[in-house]
Design a protein around this motif. Structure first.
Motif, PDB file in Angstrom:
ATOM      1  N   LEU A 134      14.011  -6.041   9.701  1.00 32.28           N
ATOM      2  CA  LEU A 134      12.856  -5.149   9.638  1.00 32.28           C
ATOM      3  C   LEU A 134      11.595  -5.949   9.895  1.00 32.28           C
ATOM      4  CD1 LEU A 134      15.131  -3.955   7.643  1.00 32.28           C
ATOM      5  CD2 LEU A 134      13.270  -2.655   6.623  1.00 32.28           C
ATOM      6  N   GLY A 135      10.658  -5.344  10.603  1.00 33.77           N
ATOM      7  CA  GLY A 135       9.392  -6.016  10.842  1.00 33.77           C
ATOM      8  C   GLY A 135       8.342  -5.056  11.343  1.00 33.77           C
ATOM      9  N   GLY A 136       7.101  -5.536  11.395  1.00 34.93           N
ATOM     10  CA  GLY A 136       6.002  -4.732  11.912  1.00 34.93           C
ATOM     11  C   GLY A 136       4.735  -5.560  11.975  1.00 34.93           C
ATOM     12  N   ASN A 137       3.733  -5.039  12.718  1.00 35.22           N
ATOM     13  CA  ASN A 137       2.448  -5.744  12.820  1.00 35.22           C
ATOM     14  C   ASN A 137       1.261  -4.790  12.878  1.00 35.22           C
ATOM     15  OD1 ASN A 137       2.804  -4.812  15.464  1.00 35.22           O
ATOM     16  ND2 ASN A 137       2.042  -6.703  16.414  1.00 35.22           N
ATOM     17  N   VAL A 138       1.459  -3.550  12.429  1.00 38.49           N
ATOM     18  CA  VAL A 138       0.378  -2.565  12.395  1.00 38.49           C
ATOM     19  C   VAL A 138       0.275  -2.009  10.974  1.00 38.49           C
ATOM     20  CG1 VAL A 138      -0.423  -0.331  13.243  1.00 38.49           C
ATOM     21  CG2 VAL A 138       0.664  -1.932  14.821  1.00 38.49           C
ATOM     22  N   GLY A 139      -0.938  -1.995  10.433  1.00 32.11           N
ATOM     23  CA  GLY A 139      -1.156  -1.449   9.101  1.00 32.11           C
ATOM     24  C   GLY A 139      -0.767  -2.433   8.016  1.00 32.11           C
ATOM     25  N   ASP A 140      -0.546  -1.904   6.817  1.00 30.66           N
ATOM     26  CA  ASP A 140      -0.145  -2.724   5.679  1.00 30.66           C
ATOM     27  C   ASP A 140       1.370  -2.926   5.760  1.00 30.66           C
ATOM     28  OD1 ASP A 140       0.398  -3.924   3.260  1.00 30.66           O
ATOM     29  OD2 ASP A 140      -0.743  -2.493   2.049  1.00 30.66           O
ATOM     30  N   VAL A 141       1.760  -3.914   6.532  1.00 28.35           N
ATOM     31  CA  VAL A 141       3.182  -4.090   6.817  1.00 28.35           C
ATOM     32  C   VAL A 141       4.001  -4.409   5.567  1.00 28.35           C
ATOM     33  CG1 VAL A 141       4.871  -5.372   8.181  1.00 28.35           C
ATOM     34  CG2 VAL A 141       2.677  -4.742   9.191  1.00 28.35           C
ATOM     35  N   PRO A 142       3.559  -5.324   4.690  1.00 27.91           N
ATOM     36  CA  PRO A 142       4.366  -5.553   3.480  1.00 27.91           C
ATOM     37  C   PRO A 142       4.633  -4.275   2.686  1.00 27.91           C
ATOM     38  CG  PRO A 142       2.782  -7.321   3.748  1.00 27.91           C
ATOM     39  CD  PRO A 142       2.441  -6.280   4.775  1.00 27.91           C
ATOM     40  N   ALA A 143       3.610  -3.406   2.581  1.00 25.46           N
ATOM     41  CA  ALA A 143       3.815  -2.151   1.863  1.00 25.46           C
ATOM     42  C   ALA A 143       4.822  -1.266   2.602  1.00 25.46           C
ATOM     43  CB  ALA A 143       2.492  -1.415   1.694  1.00 25.46           C
ATOM     44  N   THR A 144       4.741  -1.228   3.926  1.00 25.11           N
ATOM     45  CA  THR A 144       5.702  -0.460   4.721  1.00 25.11           C
ATOM     46  C   THR A 144       7.112  -0.989   4.511  1.00 25.11           C
ATOM     47  OG1 THR A 144       4.062   0.087   6.414  1.00 25.11           O
ATOM     48  CG2 THR A 144       6.376   0.193   7.066  1.00 25.11           C
ATOM     49  N   SER A 175       0.512  -9.153  28.960  1.00 26.65           N
ATOM     50  CA  SER A 175       0.032  -8.187  27.976  1.00 26.65           C
ATOM     51  C   SER A 175      -0.983  -8.849  27.057  1.00 26.65           C
ATOM     52  CB  SER A 175       1.196  -7.620  27.163  1.00 26.65           C
ATOM     53  OG  SER A 175       1.842  -8.645  26.444  1.00 26.65           O
ATOM     54  N   GLY A 176      -1.758  -8.034  26.382  1.00 26.59           N
ATOM     55  CA  GLY A 176      -2.798  -8.554  25.512  1.00 26.59           C
ATOM     56  C   GLY A 176      -2.234  -9.137  24.228  1.00 26.59           C
ATOM     57  N   PRO A 177      -3.092  -9.827  23.463  1.00 26.26           N
ATOM     58  CA  PRO A 177      -2.653 -10.400  22.191  1.00 26.26           C
ATOM     59  C   PRO A 177      -2.355  -9.308  21.164  1.00 26.26           C
ATOM     60  CG  PRO A 177      -5.018 -10.633  22.431  1.00 26.26           C
ATOM     61  CD  PRO A 177      -4.512 -10.090  23.740  1.00 26.26           C
ATOM     62  N   GLN A 178      -1.514  -9.654  20.196  1.00 28.58           N
ATOM     63  CA  GLN A 178      -1.166  -8.748  19.104  1.00 28.58           C
ATOM     64  C   GLN A 178      -1.254  -9.499  17.778  1.00 28.58           C
ATOM     65  OE1 GLN A 178       2.498  -6.520  19.315  1.00 28.58           O
ATOM     66  NE2 GLN A 178       2.500  -6.525  21.560  1.00 28.58           N
ATOM     67  N   PRO A 179      -1.429  -8.763  16.683  1.00 22.72           N
ATOM     68  CA  PRO A 179      -1.364  -9.416  15.365  1.00 22.72           C
ATOM     69  C   PRO A 179       0.016 -10.013  15.112  1.00 22.72           C
ATOM     70  CG  PRO A 179      -2.260  -7.185  15.208  1.00 22.72           C
ATOM     71  CD  PRO A 179      -1.709  -7.320  16.587  1.00 22.72           C
ATOM     72  N   ASP A 180       0.070 -10.991  14.228  1.00 17.89           N
ATOM     73  CA  ASP A 180       1.353 -11.569  13.829  1.00 17.89           C
ATOM     74  C   ASP A 180       2.236 -10.493  13.184  1.00 17.89           C
ATOM     75  OD1 ASP A 180       0.435 -14.031  14.667  1.00 17.89           O
ATOM     76  OD2 ASP A 180      -0.163 -14.674  12.657  1.00 17.89           O
ATOM     77  N   TYR A 181       3.523 -10.753  13.192  1.00 16.66           N
ATOM     78  CA  TYR A 181       4.497  -9.860  12.561  1.00 16.66           C
ATOM     79  C   TYR A 181       4.879 -10.376  11.183  1.00 16.66           C
ATOM     80  CZ  TYR A 181       5.734  -6.671  16.365  1.00 16.66           C
ATOM     81  OH  TYR A 181       5.718  -5.690  17.315  1.00 16.66           O
ATOM     82  N   TRP A 182       5.106  -9.427  10.277  1.00 17.35           N
ATOM     83  CA  TRP A 182       5.796  -9.701   9.028  1.00 17.35           C
ATOM     84  C   TRP A 182       7.216  -9.160   9.175  1.00 17.35           C
ATOM     85  CZ3 TRP A 182       4.256 -12.888   5.362  1.00 17.35           C
ATOM     86  CH2 TRP A 182       2.890 -13.124   5.186  1.00 17.35           C
ATOM     87  N   ASN A 183       8.200  -9.963   8.764  1.00 15.74           N
ATOM     88  CA  ASN A 183       9.603  -9.602   8.967  1.00 15.74           C
ATOM     89  C   ASN A 183      10.437  -9.945   7.741  1.00 15.74           C
ATOM     90  OD1 ASN A 183       9.584  -9.325  12.187  1.00 15.74           O
ATOM     91  ND2 ASN A 183       8.473 -11.183  11.651  1.00 15.74           N
ATOM     92  N   THR A 184      11.560  -9.260   7.616  1.00 18.87           N
ATOM     93  CA  THR A 184      12.546  -9.605   6.604  1.00 18.87           C
ATOM     94  C   THR A 184      13.918  -9.166   7.090  1.00 18.87           C
ATOM     95  OG1 THR A 184      13.052  -9.566   4.236  1.00 18.87           O
ATOM     96  CG2 THR A 184      12.458  -7.466   5.252  1.00 18.87           C
ATOM     97  N   VAL A 185      14.939  -9.514   6.329  1.00 20.72           N
ATOM     98  CA  VAL A 185      16.323  -9.127   6.635  1.00 20.72           C
ATOM     99  C   VAL A 185      16.961  -8.572   5.366  1.00 20.72           C
ATOM    100  CG1 VAL A 185      18.629 -10.061   7.113  1.00 20.72           C
ATOM    101  CG2 VAL A 185      16.718 -10.633   8.609  1.00 20.72           C
ATOM    102  N   LEU A 186      17.746  -7.512   5.533  1.00 23.53           N
ATOM    103  CA  LEU A 186      18.484  -6.901   4.428  1.00 23.53           C
ATOM    104  C   LEU A 186      19.980  -7.032   4.687  1.00 23.53           C
ATOM    105  CD1 LEU A 186      16.608  -3.469   4.100  1.00 23.53           C
ATOM    106  CD2 LEU A 186      15.908  -5.714   3.244  1.00 23.53           C
TER     107      LEU A 186
END
Length: 288
Positions: A134-144, A175-186
Motif C-alpha cells: 500500500l502506498g500514496g503521495n496525495v493528502g494525509d497518506v499515513p491517515a489513509t 513528467s513533472g516532479p511529485q511528492p514522496d510516497y509513504w508505503n507499507t506492506v501487509l
C-alpha cells in the motif's frame, strides 16, 4: 493457447450433503472435469511425460470425491478445482458436479453445479499468505493507510503490518516532479482467491478517491497484490508474484521487516531489501 482434457462421468458413492442421513448413508455422485493445458509438447513427443496424465488427475479427483464429506456441492467443486490446479501445467479447470439422487420435494433428473477456475480465481484449500503493498503521495497518506489497514483487518482478520517507509516517487521520463510516497506492506492469511483480494484492494482505492488519469501519476492510495500463496500467474488481469516487487525498496523493506526469509522469485526478501534499502528516505516502525 489452452487445450482441454475431459474426464467425463467419474462416479463414486460418497457422503456429501447437508442432511445427517446423507453423510451417514451416502449416495451416487458424478463428476465431469475438464482441465486446460497446452498439449502440443505431448503431441510432438508422443510422450506421457510431456503432458498432465489423466490417470493421475482422475486418481486425485476420485480421492477428493470419496474423501471427507462436504456439506455443499460448492465446497466439493472448489476442492476438486484446487486439487486439479495443483498439477504443474494446468492453466484452468472446469468442474461439473452431478448429484442425481439429491433429496428434493419434487422429482428432478439431476442437480448439478458447474464452475470454472484458474490459479487466480480458485478458493485455496487452506489459508494462504497474501501480501499487499500500500502506498500514496496525495493528502494525509499515513491517515489513509491507517484507514486502509483497518478495513483489511475487518475483511481478512488478523493482519501483520510492516513499517511505514518514505521513498521518492517513481515517475515517467519527462513528467513533472511529485511528492514522496509513504508505503507499507501487509501480510494476511486468507482463503479468499487472489482475484478476491485484488478486488478488495480496488475497493479500497476507490473509497479513498484513487484516480487513474495517468500512468504512475500522483495517487491517494495504491494497493498492489504482491504475492498470494504459491500462485504464479501470467494473466494480464493479475500478474503474480508482482513483477515489480523484486527491486522496489518501498515493497521489499517493509516486507523484510515482517518476514525476511520469505522467498520472492527464489531469493529471500531480506537479501533483496538489503540491496535497495538506501532508497528509503525515512522509516517509521510504530505508526498504526
Amino acid at each position: 493457447m489452452s487445450d482441454v482434457i475431459w474426464l467425463s462421468g467419474l462416479a463414486a458413492h460418497a457422503h456429501h450433503g447437508v442432511f445427517p442421513f446423507e453423510q451417514r448413508e451416502g449416495q451416487r455422485f458424478v463428476l465431469d472435469v475438464g482441465y486446460e493445458l497446452d498439449t502440443r509438447p505431448a503431441g510432438r513427443a508422443d510422450d506421457v511425460a510431456a503432458t498432465v496424465s489423466y490417470s493421475d488427475v482422475a486418481g486425485a479427483v476420485h480421492g477428493v470425491l470419496t474423501g471427507p464429506p462436504f456439506r455443499l456441492l460448492e465446497a466439493l467443486a472448489e476442492r476438486v478445482a484446487a486439487t486439479v490446479l495443483d498439477f504443474a501445467g494446468v492453466a484452468g479447470v472446469t468442474v461439473v458436479v452431478h448429484k442425481p439422487q439429491a433429496p428434493l420435494p419434487v422429482s428432478v433428473a439431476d442437480v448439478s453445479l458447474t464452475i470454472r477456475r484458474t490459479p487466480i480465481t480458485v478458493v485455496p484449500a487452506a489459508p494462504v499468505r497474501s501480501v499487499l503493498a500500500l502506498g500514496g503521495n496525495v493528502g494525509d497518506v499515513p491517515a489513509t493507510l491507517r484507514s486502509a489497514v483497518a478495513t483489511v483487518r475487518q475483511e481478512l482478520g488478523e493482519v501483520r503490518v510492516g513499517p511505514l517507509v518514505r521513498t521518492p516517487a517513481m515517475t515517467l521520463p519527462g513528467s513533472g516532479p511529485q511528492p514522496d510516497y509513504w508505503n507499507t506492506v501487509l501480510e494476511a492469511r486468507t482463503r479468499l482467491s487472489a482475484c478476491e483480494v485484488l478486488a478488495l484492494g480496488q475497493r479500497l482505492e476507490a473509497r479513498h478517491g484513487r484516480r487513474r488519469d495517468e500512468r504512475w501519476g500522483p495517487r491517494t492510495l495504491d494497493v498492489d497484490l504482491v504475492a498470494h500463496g504459491a500462485v504464479r500467474s501470467s494473466d494480464p488481469t493479475l500478474l503474480l508474484p508482482h513483477p515489480g516487487a523484486v527491486d522496489r525498496a518501498f515493497v521489499l523493506v517493509p516486507w523484510a521487516a515482517l518476514d525476511p526469509d520469505a522467498l520472492l522469485e527464489g531469493r529471500p526478501v531480506g537479501e533483496r531489501a538489503a540491496e535497495v534499502g538506501t532508497e528509503v528516505l525515512e522509516r517509521v516502525d510504530a505508526w498504526t
